[in-house]
Enzyme design. Structure first.
Site, PDB file in Angstrom:
ATOM      1  CE  LYS A  78      -3.870   2.106   2.572  1.00 23.93           C
ATOM      2  NZ  LYS A  78      -4.823   1.956   3.686  1.00 23.93           N
ATOM      3  CB  SER A 158      -8.128   4.073   2.748  1.00 25.75           C
ATOM      4  OG  SER A 158      -7.304   3.389   3.695  1.00 25.75           O
ATOM      5  CB  SER A 182      -8.906   1.442   5.761  1.00 27.30           C
ATOM      6  OG  SER A 182      -9.609   2.657   5.702  1.00 27.30           O
TER       7      SER A 182
END
Length: 490
Positions: A78, A158, A182
């Site tokens: 990420k 997210s 998330s």
């Protein structure tokens, strides 16, 4: 040879051990898959040369008989995790082409254990969002599609890039972060497994901060066992993070497959919210039945302050964000838009660099921390947070874990809630309590809705008791027998 990208992390590691294939072959297959999956927009930066070099090094280490727990396994990272020498932007224009000169502790742990980096994954800007539509690099598209429809769906947020990449076989597993859901919500939307560990299990050092008392790293993976393998490598004490817990990391994979007979599972009555789709209610009941069949005792519990969790979260998180994001001023790194004077330079840089959702949260946070409102909002939210933790502590005197839905719906269309921030925030209704209380939570794919889209069940555990979640997650995974995969359209 089977399609190497379709392997689970465990199967890939076993294949590498048995010399059925090399890390170079495994990594090349993933590099090719990533290059062919541009329509998903899961990766914002591909690092094929670095990946193949790391794979060659991994093969050399295996040849010497010195393999680590992840040697040769290609992963996605990420874009919130700083990676030395590789651009890290938190998917925001304000960081520009920032290239860190240091490595986040979590990714350093993965490289120590032999993992290979395929690239940086798309995400909501600064991890603020529930649909991966706030990224400066554009929306991530869920690899899943509804039956008979070509409508583009959100992968959740997210960590949307992480979830989409794992679901579409563009990496064996991925790092992710969870501030209010998330990891778990995107896992539910994409038919993957995601676990947010206890606050302090994974170091936050080198992870771009959103809300420091809520942020926690964790993995998104294809199976419960894969998530356990990942979390074992990602976790550990880090003196560079003052909130990192100085305790031993359990052997998480050993908990998967353990009997759950005799465990008491709490069903919080407050999670039966008005307007919840019947499919979610039915799936929850199925989960209860599966755990009963596995020998668990089901107990109804009450978490009376649950209804205040969402408003408390959307005071605490923006307040911390407004403090953390004050450092982005165009002076030391990232974007700089010159103005006539210093104040104007600050204003123009921040106006140009931050996206709309980030600006919204900074403004909310600054407001609730301002004189005259601090006591009315922020202090009150902290008191509610304490009550939420006490609710969990009382429940855990009677039960070993809780079972709830992960999200109030299946994946929705991109753009569907874009103009209604409150509707978007409601996606976190079942997940934010876990962050406010610092507890571990895991989402397991448990079924599909009428349109064939995945739905997840959430397990919530006692602080530091991820092991029980892995045992229960394994039992749910076995009972649900979730084998559905998105049909390849990209």
């Amino acid at each position: 040879m089977t399609d190497l990208t379709k392997l689970t992390l465990k199967a890939a590691l076993d294949g590498l051990s048995s010399k059925a294939f090399s890390s170079l072959e495994l990594t090349q297959a993933h590099v090719d898959a990533v290059a062919a999956a541009k329509p998903l927009n899961a990766y914002i930066l591909e690092t094929p040369d670095k990946a193949l070099d790391m794979a060659k090094a991994a093969d050399a280490i295996r040849a010497k008989g010195e393999a680590g727990p992840l040697t040769g396994a290609p992963l996605g990272i990420k874009d919130l995790f700083c990676t030395e020498g590789v651009r890290t932007t938190a998917c925001s224009n304000i960081l520009g082409n920032f290239v860190p000169t240091y490595e986040s502790t979590v990714t350093a742990n993965l490289w120590r254990d032999g993992a290979v980096m395929l690239g940086k994954l798309n995400m909501d800007q600064f991890a603020m969002g529930s649909s991966n539509e706030t990224s400066a690099f554009g929306d991530v598209v869920n690899p899943w599609r509804g039956a008979g429809s070509d409508r583009k769906l959100t992968p959740g947020g997210s960590s949307g890039g992480s979830a989409a990449a794992v679901a579409a076989d563009l990496c064996l597993a991925a790092t992710a972060t969870d501030t209010g859901g998330s990891i778990r919500q995107p896992a539910a939307f994409t038919g993957t497994v995601g676990i947010k560990p206890t606050y302090g299990r994974c170091s936050r050092w080198g992870v771009v901060a959103f809300a420091s008392s809520l942020d926690q790293a964790g993995p998104i993976a294809k199976t419960v066992e894969d998530a356990a393998i990942m979390l074992k490598s990602m976790s550990g004490h880090d003196p560079k993070d003052s909130t990192s817990l100085d305790i031993a990391v359990p052997d998480y994979p050993s908990f998967v497959g353990k009997s759950v007979k005799g465990l008491r599972i709490g069903i919080p009555k407050e999670y039966r919210v008005e307007g919840m789709p019947a499919e979610i209610e039915q799936l929850w009941q199925k989960g209860i039945d599966w755990l009963k069949e596995a020998g668990c005792e089901i107990v109804e519990v009450s978490l009376p302050h649950t209804k205040y969790a969402l408003p408390a979260y959307y005071i605490v998180a923006p307040a911390e964000a407004s403090s953390n994001l004050a450092r982005y001023d165009g002076m030391r790194f990232g974007l700089r838009v010159d103005g006539a004077n210093l104040t104007e330079t600050y204003e123009q840089t921040r106006a140009a660099g931050f996206g709309e959702e980030v600006k919204r949260r900074i403004l909310i946070g600054t407001y609730v921390l301002s004189a005259g409102y601090y006591d009315a909002y922020y202090v009150k939210a902290l008191k509610v947070r304490r009550r939420i933790l006490e609710d969990f502590e009382q429940a855990f005197e009677k039960v070993d874990a809780l079972l709830t839905p992960t999200a109030p719906s299946a994946a929705f269309g991109l753009g569907e809630n874009a103009d209604d921030p409150v509707a978007m925030y409601l996606n976190d209704i079942f997940t934010v309590t876990v962050n406010l209380a610092g507890l571990p939570g895991m989402s397991i794919p448990a079924g599909v809705d009428a349109n064939g889209l995945p739905l997840g069940l959430q397990l919530i555990g006692k602080a530091l008791d991820e092991g029980t979640l892995f045992s229960l997650g394994g039992a749910l995974e076995k009972a649900a027998d979730f084998k559905a995969k998105p049909a390849k359209w990209w």
